[in-house]
Design an enzyme around this catalytic site. Structure first.
Site, PDB file in Angstrom:
ATOM      1  CE  LYS A 251      -4.038   2.183   1.995  1.00 12.74           C
ATOM      2  NZ  LYS A 251      -3.614   3.467   1.437  1.00 12.74           N
ATOM      3  NE  ARG A 272     -11.265   7.660  -2.651  1.00 13.72           N
ATOM      4  CZ  ARG A 272     -11.050   6.957  -1.558  1.00 13.72           C
ATOM      5  NH1 ARG A 272      -9.816   6.679  -1.199  1.00 13.72           N
ATOM      6  NH2 ARG A 272     -12.037   6.541  -0.804  1.00 13.72           N
ATOM      7  NE  ARG A 417     -15.010   2.414   2.539  1.00 13.52           N
ATOM      8  CZ  ARG A 417     -13.847   3.032   2.321  1.00 13.52           C
ATOM      9  NH1 ARG A 417     -12.715   2.379   2.496  1.00 13.52           N
ATOM     10  NH2 ARG A 417     -13.826   4.298   1.942  1.00 13.52           N
ATOM     11  CE  LYS A 423      -8.760   1.705   4.406  1.00 16.12           C
ATOM     12  NZ  LYS A 423      -8.948   3.086   3.909  1.00 16.12           N
TER      13      LYS A 423
END
Length: 578
Positions: A251, A272, A417, A423
């Protein structure tokens, strides 16, 4: 042929929307209106309801500040500019000023399409005299409006419409209008996640029917809403959600970018939030052009600043120095970057959205060899938690934020999501996992050395189910002196005379704001508060609040609807208590 729908009919809907805080009422109002308009009117209404004249990715802004709009109001009805200014000083709302000074008339002359066309003409005006042209076009349009029509045209131009029509609320209303039920909203939402354009979704749904949108395909040059990851506070938790083999990927601490490459070699980079940021990264554009050479693709990755001396990954703040309109070439040399590609959504005429991740990775490996400026995101495939831990430690050592763990069989679920991606970041080892992206809804005046600015800001989480914002904490720590000094100017555009009707809190702020700006904050622990309202209905004894909050950075790449949700915070609270 059906007669054109008059703008005054839409204005009547605006008035009713403005008067309600009920999400169900908003949906019903939208459903009733969309059930009797044409496909093209549906497209334009979808934009106007959100105070826009184009989808976000086009970046088309009306570009008129308050002083210029005041001149338009004065010109429209021959009112002295000083009178317009004085009235604004008393009301703080130029829409109300327009309604008060416009001559009394019934309205109904203007259609939705006529008003929209004039607003687009204003937005597209450019050149040396563009401001004067905008003022004149707006004045001419206002002169044809009734007082109520003038009120809402003025607010649209200024970006202060504030009707509270969130994207998901809109889609529920559209589903009910066309099918009599909200159950088809999932089809519309999927289409919106691929097309990123409420206007286009509304047009196609009204024209062809909701079912026709089930197989909507990606289009080069139209950004796809990005798939998002859930979070865990311990890698052991991953096995509950992703048993078996998983892809464990670095990440990176950079900016997520979706790149669109056409067969003609035209390359567009989207943030984004779907802003076009191509001009900020000419080095990445050149590298993509060399790599693809006539192939078309939509790919996703993270652009990260690289230390030119030792090649180590640098942090997000350094990368943000590349966010500029001028001096781009200088900063290409000063702050070299690399694009770490981790997904491909479309390639050579074929959508890969429903292709398993393992196969999408194979396509990347075949067609994107490492080169200057481009590389594939580093990953391993494993089902062993110890191996995940070791790879996580390596990612941190190399300057990453942590890891993202992905189901090898997962399709690309645009705009959602879910637990197919998870994550895990270095700060998750604390009791309180992750940071929070929260919306500024109020301000408390500062005292002492903070006199003249805000001492703290009231921030809230979003609940897409109720279309409301729920207060979570007041944050005053973490700001630099420079950031504190800039707060009044940064927030001035969003000042409101009273609490926004879709904000739920027991806090009394000195100043209220339209929910528009998102900030990232951290804190020490979650507690239950009598004055904050996150998950209040679930807890029955107060709302969740964040103790010892600290500002980290502004998230200009996120809209209010992309903020941390009430449900995410509640799930975090329950996981900590287990």
């Amino acid at each position: 042929m059906k007669p054109a729908t008059k703008f005054k009919e839409l204005v009547a809907v605006f008035e009713q929307l403005e008067a309600t805080a009920s999400n169900l009422k908003i949906m019903d109002l939208l459903a009733d209106f969309f059930s009797h308009i044409t496909p093209e009117e549906a497209r334009l209404t979808a934009y106007l309801l959100r105070g826009k004249v184009a989808p976000d990715y086009e970046g088309l802004e009306l570009g008129l500040a308050k002083k210029l709009v005041m001149r338009s109001l004065a010109q429209a009805w021959g009112t002295p500019l000083k009178e317009v200014e004085n009235r604004f000083q008393k009301t703080g709302d130029l829409g109300d000023v327009a309604a008060r000074i416009a001559p009394q008339r019934e309205g109904g002359e203007l259609s939705i399409q006529e008003v929209f066309a004039e607003l687009q003409t204003i937005a597209r005006a450019s050149g040396a005299r563009s401001q004067e042209v905008k003022i004149q076009i707006l004045a001419a349009l206002l002169s044809r409006c009734s007082p109520q029509e003038a009120k809402y045209v003025t607010r649209i131009v200024l970006g202060t419409l504030r009707l509270g029509v969130a994207e998901m609320t809109f889609l529920y209303g559209l589903s009910k209008a066309l099918t009599g039920t909200k159950e088809k909203k999932a089809i519309l939402e999927n289409a919106f996640n691929v097309l990123s354009d409420l206007g286009e979704v509304a047009y196609q749904a009204v024209k062809k029917g909701v079912e026709a949108l089930q197989e909507v395909q990606p289009v080069i040059g139209i950004p796809i809403r990005m798939m998002l990851a859930q979070r865990v506070k311990d890698l052991e938790e991953v096995k509950k959600h992703l048993p078996g083999q998983v892809i464990v990927e670095y990440k990176y601490d950079g900016e997520r970018i979706q790149a669109h490459i056409s067969k003609q070699g035209e390359i567009t980079l989207y943030s984004r939030r779907h802003e076009k940021i191509t001009h900020q990264f000419p080095d990445i554009v050149a590298a993509l052009g060399r790599a693809l050479q006539g192939k078309e693709a939509i790919i996703e990755g993270e652009v990260v600043a690289i230390d030119p001396q030792i090649g180590k990954l640098q942090n997000f703040q350094i990368l943000m120095t590349r966010r500029r309109k001028h001096g781009v070439e200088e900063y290409v040399r000063k702050v070299p970057v690399k694009y770490f590609i981790f997904d491909i959504l479309y390639f050579e005429g074929k959508s890969l959205l429903k292709t398993p991740l393992s196969q999408r990775k194979e396509v990347l490996t075949r067609h994107f060899p490492d080169s200057d400026g481009l590389t594939l995101a580093k990953y391993i495939m494993t089902g062993d938690v110890e191996e995940m831990e070791g790879f996580f430690a390596e990612a941190i050592e190399q300057g990453g934020e942590g890891v993202v763990l992905k189901d090898v069989t997962s399709i690309y679920e645009a705009g959602t999501r879910g637990w197919k991606w998870i994550k895990f970041k270095k700060d998750y080892r604390r009791e309180l996992a992750d940071t929070f992206d929260l919306v500024v809804v109020g301000g408390i005046y500062g005292t002492g050395r903070r006199a003249g600015t805000y001492g703290s800001l009231l921030v809230a989480a979003f609940n897409p189910e109720t279309n409301k914002y729920y207060s979570f904490t007041k944050v005053g720590a973490g700001f630099t002196d420079q950031e504190l000094a800039r707060l009044p100017d940064r927030l001035a555009k969003y000042n409101l005379p009273e609490k926004y009707r879709l904000v739920e809190t027991q806090i009394e702020a000195d100043v209220w704001f339209e929910p528009a700006l998102v900030m990232e904050i951290t804190g020490a622990e979650l507690t239950i508060s009598p004055v904050h309202t996150v998950a209040k209905e679930e807890l029955k004894k107060g709302g969740l609040a964040l103790r010892f909050p600290r500002f980290l950075r502004w998230r200009d790449d996120k809209s209010p609807e992309q903020a941390t949700t009430v449900q995410e915070i509640y799930e975090l609270y329950t996981s900590i208590r287990r």
